[in-house]
Design a protein around this motif. Structure first.
Motif, mmCIF file in Angstrom:
data_model
loop_
_atom_site.group_PDB
_atom_site.id
_atom_site.type_symbol
_atom_site.label_atom_id
_atom_site.label_comp_id
_atom_site.label_asym_id
_atom_site.label_seq_id
_atom_site.Cartn_x
_atom_site.Cartn_y
_atom_site.Cartn_z
ATOM 1 N N PRO A 188 -6.092 10.499 -4.735
ATOM 2 C CA PRO A 188 -4.653 10.725 -4.584
ATOM 3 C C PRO A 188 -4.056 10.159 -3.302
ATOM 4 O O PRO A 188 -2.845 10.009 -3.209
ATOM 5 N N SER A 189 -4.892 9.799 -2.318
ATOM 6 C CA SER A 189 -4.347 9.244 -1.079
ATOM 7 C C SER A 189 -4.002 7.768 -1.216
ATOM 8 O O SER A 189 -3.392 7.196 -0.324
ATOM 9 N N VAL A 190 -4.392 7.135 -2.329
ATOM 10 C CA VAL A 190 -4.081 5.726 -2.580
ATOM 11 C C VAL A 190 -3.298 5.661 -3.880
ATOM 12 O O VAL A 190 -3.833 5.938 -4.950
ATOM 13 N N GLN A 191 -2.013 5.292 -3.783
ATOM 14 C CA GLN A 191 -1.186 5.257 -4.983
ATOM 15 C C GLN A 191 -1.264 3.911 -5.697
ATOM 16 O O GLN A 191 -1.101 3.843 -6.906
ATOM 17 N N LYS A 192 -1.514 2.840 -4.956
ATOM 18 C CA LYS A 192 -1.571 1.518 -5.580
ATOM 19 C C LYS A 192 -2.806 1.402 -6.459
ATOM 20 O O LYS A 192 -3.898 1.822 -6.077
ATOM 21 N N GLY A 193 -2.626 0.829 -7.620
ATOM 22 C CA GLY A 193 -3.754 0.580 -8.501
ATOM 23 C C GLY A 193 -4.341 1.825 -9.121
ATOM 24 O O GLY A 193 -5.481 1.816 -9.569
ATOM 25 N N MET A 194 -3.564 2.903 -9.166
ATOM 26 C CA MET A 194 -4.052 4.148 -9.750
ATOM 27 C C MET A 194 -3.795 4.142 -11.255
ATOM 28 O O MET A 194 -2.663 3.975 -11.688
ATOM 29 N N PRO A 195 -4.852 4.304 -12.064
ATOM 30 C CA PRO A 195 -4.624 4.395 -13.506
ATOM 31 C C PRO A 195 -3.966 5.724 -13.869
ATOM 32 O O PRO A 195 -3.832 6.613 -13.030
ATOM 33 N N PRO B 190 -10.596 -0.597 -6.728
ATOM 34 C CA PRO B 190 -11.926 -0.014 -6.481
ATOM 35 C C PRO B 190 -11.898 1.361 -5.817
ATOM 36 O O PRO B 190 -12.891 2.085 -5.891
ATOM 37 N N GLN B 191 -10.783 1.747 -5.186
ATOM 38 C CA GLN B 191 -10.709 3.078 -4.587
ATOM 39 C C GLN B 191 -10.797 4.174 -5.644
ATOM 40 O O GLN B 191 -11.165 5.301 -5.343
ATOM 41 N N HIS B 192 -10.445 3.845 -6.880
ATOM 42 C CA HIS B 192 -10.413 4.829 -7.957
ATOM 43 C C HIS B 192 -11.629 4.718 -8.875
ATOM 44 O O HIS B 192 -11.651 5.339 -9.937
ATOM 45 N N LEU B 193 -12.625 3.937 -8.472
ATOM 46 C CA LEU B 193 -13.819 3.741 -9.288
ATOM 47 C C LEU B 193 -15.057 4.155 -8.501
ATOM 48 O O LEU B 193 -15.130 3.956 -7.291
#
Length: 97
Positions: free
Chosen positions: A46-53, A89-92
């Motif tokens: 949640p701290s990175v909004q860009k590229g969030m599915p 990659p932050q969300h993987l």
């Protein structure tokens, strides 16, 4: 007044961090490289909004299909269909299997 149905609606607990994990994620997570065919888990940061599915894919496991710039194309099974989602990659997370 109408109810808001935004992108992050109904994610009050899904997009929360544990108190000791709050803040920005480590930089190495953003620099992680995956190759085609790697199995990954979709874990939203949640701290990175860009590229969030979309939050409905949180916790799903998929296969890397391709790379698009900094993001990766991940094929995930949703119901009876396979869907391609774009995620940074932050969300993987790499799958151990």
């Amino acid at each position: 007044m109408q109810k808001s149905e935004g992108f992050r609606s109904k994610t009050r607990y899904k997009l929360q961090k544990h108190p000791r994990q709050k803040g920005m994620a480590p930089l190495t997570r953003a620099l992680k490289c995956y190759t085609e065919g790697d199995r990954v888990h979709v874990v939203l940061d949640p701290s990175v909004q860009k590229g969030m599915p979309h939050p409905k894919f949180h916790g799903k496991t998929g296969v890397i299909v391709a790379q698009r710039g900094r993001s990766f194309l991940v094929r995930v099974k949703d119901g009876g269909k396979y869907k391609d989602i774009i995620a940074r990659p932050q969300h993987l997370r790499e799958s151990k299997l």
